[in-house]
Design an enzyme around this catalytic site. Structure first.
Site, PDB file in Angstrom:
ATOM      1  N   SER A  55       0.828  -1.204   0.000  1.00  0.00           N
ATOM      2  CA  SER A  55       0.000   0.000   0.000  1.00  0.00           C
ATOM      3  C   SER A  55       0.869   1.263   0.000  1.00  0.00           C
ATOM      4  O   SER A  55       0.367   2.361  -0.193  1.00  0.00           O
ATOM      5  CB  SER A  55      -0.943  -0.009   1.201  1.00  0.00           C
ATOM      6  OG  SER A  55      -0.194   0.085   2.383  1.00  0.00           O
ATOM      7  N   HIS A  56       2.164   1.122   0.238  1.00  0.00           N
ATOM      8  CA  HIS A  56       3.076   2.267   0.195  1.00  0.00           C
ATOM      9  C   HIS A  56       4.013   2.221  -1.001  1.00  0.00           C
ATOM     10  O   HIS A  56       4.965   2.986  -1.074  1.00  0.00           O
ATOM     11  CB  HIS A  56       3.880   2.372   1.494  1.00  0.00           C
ATOM     12  CG  HIS A  56       3.020   2.701   2.668  1.00  0.00           C
ATOM     13  ND1 HIS A  56       2.603   1.765   3.570  1.00  0.00           N
ATOM     14  CD2 HIS A  56       2.452   3.866   3.052  1.00  0.00           C
ATOM     15  CE1 HIS A  56       1.830   2.341   4.487  1.00  0.00           C
ATOM     16  NE2 HIS A  56       1.723   3.600   4.191  1.00  0.00           N
ATOM     17  N   ASP A 196      -7.345  -2.293   5.857  1.00  0.00           N
ATOM     18  CA  ASP A 196      -7.691  -3.705   6.058  1.00  0.00           C
ATOM     19  C   ASP A 196      -9.197  -3.875   6.239  1.00  0.00           C
ATOM     20  O   ASP A 196      -9.773  -4.868   5.791  1.00  0.00           O
ATOM     21  CB  ASP A 196      -6.957  -4.271   7.281  1.00  0.00           C
ATOM     22  CG  ASP A 196      -5.518  -4.635   6.947  1.00  0.00           C
ATOM     23  OD1 ASP A 196      -5.319  -5.332   5.940  1.00  0.00           O
ATOM     24  OD2 ASP A 196      -4.622  -4.200   7.670  1.00  0.00           O
TER      25      ASP A 196
END
Lengths: 345, 345
Positions: A55-56, A196
């Site tokens: 996600s980064h 999440d």
């Protein structure tokens, strides 16, 4: 680029780290970022992809493009530094993304930590960009201990409460180790990352009851109800206390928005949270004096006592991914890669 | 003394706070403490009794007497101060109890925080005495933000591990509030206080499975097995990361013992842990500048958002007890009172 594609099944695209950096930089420049911002952000996106924090990684380019479209982020803002006390540097990001502000201030923060023993850097008026581990790792790379924290949006209820007040409020820490990767952790004070819960909602999967509350303030296993309600902190009242501390230190103390205020400032635009950040650097050589080497050895004995019993130090999974990526490049899902390429149109 | 006793049932003894202080001071002097140590410790014992933290009230005099008998604590040690950097004060307790060292260093720490913006005080070679909240509250009483932490004995296993490495490693924080009691928390990074497990063992009661592991490294509900095994941290790997941070900052960084080393130093004597302590003070006026009042108001809005939904701020129970005790005095169980009086023989 050494991608392997067949016509039937979409295989991941394999990119070198240089390719990830160049692709990211080009997308950012294409979206109006100044060279300085594009470089700073592309470096951190490359680090995220390298460490398999997906996600980064380059996924974040999509988020970044959305934030830029919200019109609140200044893609060309030039950070300015102000010395507000011998031990405190204030960096104003002028409503740009946070990373260039961090990079610009870091040499001054490091110099202050070496001269004062302990020093702080406040970053104001920045849009949050990434995890905090790249920042505390950059501090540790200078031989200093690093601590960083920031609020976000008020998605998280206090312990015993029913409605969001706190952000997911990450706390990151790095301890420099001679000749090796630092001891690093970077965790949200929420029970789980908001992403999440979003993922569970998309997939229609239940969530554990300690993650979130529904809009009536009751623990829920329904991810959609959780998104309409409030997340919980990790560790009950202790995690809640830490989340409050981060609102105070990286909000009220430094003259910047709390998570509630940042949420209001966003006004439903769904941009990256706008807030401040507190960074602390400590020089172990100033604290340790002649005993500095002994202190380092003491830390290594602590780490050995943890790993000798089969427990892991934090960040080991990231470090293993880092080794793989530096050797073999990174694998990017074809659909994501295509979405990112579209940002170049 | 306004005690109420009948001949059949032992009613609690009611003492004024002055009486608690004088009794504590006399016991400490009787056991060979210097006036300076006796004053510092009696003040904190009185605060503990006042706030109904019973294990930190006059009960602590029994623990203290045992620690003095172990022969390791110097009851007359005079703390010495050393300026090791513009932002760092080092206090050597010379193997006395910690409180006098803290009190002696506090004015210098506060002055450093005001001149530097942020400052640290290390306390070395001290025997742990009490909770950390009296210390961070003393910092907040000076209008400063306070943070304190220390290792203890290695009773606590790292997340994913099976054997004790960390201490119960408390982290305390205080934020000064204009014209009121501060926002304060002080929590152990272990799932529970060791004393709670000891209490369950004495009473033969089961413990929740997330408190501790047996000597095979498996979660246990048997309190006796837990005392032979290892405690768990709160909040899984996040609490474990915090516990490690405290070993590093209040051990390796400051040239003092980790919890494993403190346990070894004790050598089974069962004295209070000998270790160091890290205290940080931050001046919100230096950080806030012209925006200081706005920052205070922002913090108050945060607190109001928490309490408005029925959640409590940390330490509220203590503060309520404080009000009662200041008004009505404190109630001490007759048996405990008699045991303490015997220390005067």
């Amino acid at each position: 680029m050494s991608s392997t594609v067949t016509n039937d099944a979409p295989e991941p695209v394999v990119l070198t780290l240089d390719e990830v950096f160049t692709l990211s930089r080009n997308v950012l420049l294409r979206h109006g970022m100044s060279e300085a911002h594009a470089d700073a952000i592309a470096r951190v996106i490359t680090q995220g992809q390298r460490d398999e924090c997906h996600s980064h990684g380059i996924y974040r380019l999509l988020v970044c493009a959305r934030s830029l479209k919200s019109g609140k982020v200044d893609a060309r803002a030039e950070p300015t530094l102000r010395d507000i006390a011998p031990g405190v540097l204030a960096v104003d990001a002028h409503y740009g993304f946070s990373l260039l502000a961090f990079e610009t201030g870091l040499p001054v923060l490091a110099q202050k930590a070496r001269s004062q023993g302990v020093a702080a850097m406040t970053i104001n008026h920045c849009f949050h960009f990434s995890a905090l581990w790249p920042e505390v790792e950059a501090i540790a790379a200078q031989g200093l201990v690093g601590i960083a924290m920031n609020p976000s949006h008020s998605w998280v209820a206090p312990a015993g409460g029913t409605r969001g007040v706190f952000g997911t409020n990450p706390l990151a820490f790095a301890w420099p180790r001679e000749g090796g990767l630092p001891f690093v952790f970077d965790f949200a004070t929420s029970a789980i990352a908001r992403g999440d819960i979003e993922l569970h909602a998309r997939e229609g999967k239940p969530i554990p009851p300690h993650w979130a509350l529904n809009s009536d303030g009751q623990p829920t296993t329904d991810a959609r109800a959780a998104l309409d309600g409030a997340m919980q902190t990790f560790g009950g009242h202790k995690g809640s206390a830490l989340a409050a501390m981060i609102e105070l230190l990286a909000g009220a103390l430094i003259g910047d928005l709390t998570s509630m205020e940042s949420q209001a400032f966003d006004g439903g635009a769904g941009a990256s949270p706008c807030h401040g950040e507190l960074v602390i650097a400590i020089d172990p050589r100033r604290f340790g004096g002649d005993g500095y080497e002994a202190g380092q050895a003491r830390a290594e004995r602590l780490f050995a006592a943890i790993t000798a019993q089969g427990a892991r130090l934090p960040s080991q999974r990231r470090f293993e991914a880092r080794g793989r990526s530096e050797r073999d490049g990174v694998k990017v899902p074809r659909a994501l890669y295509d979405d990112v390429l579209k940002l170049l149109d």
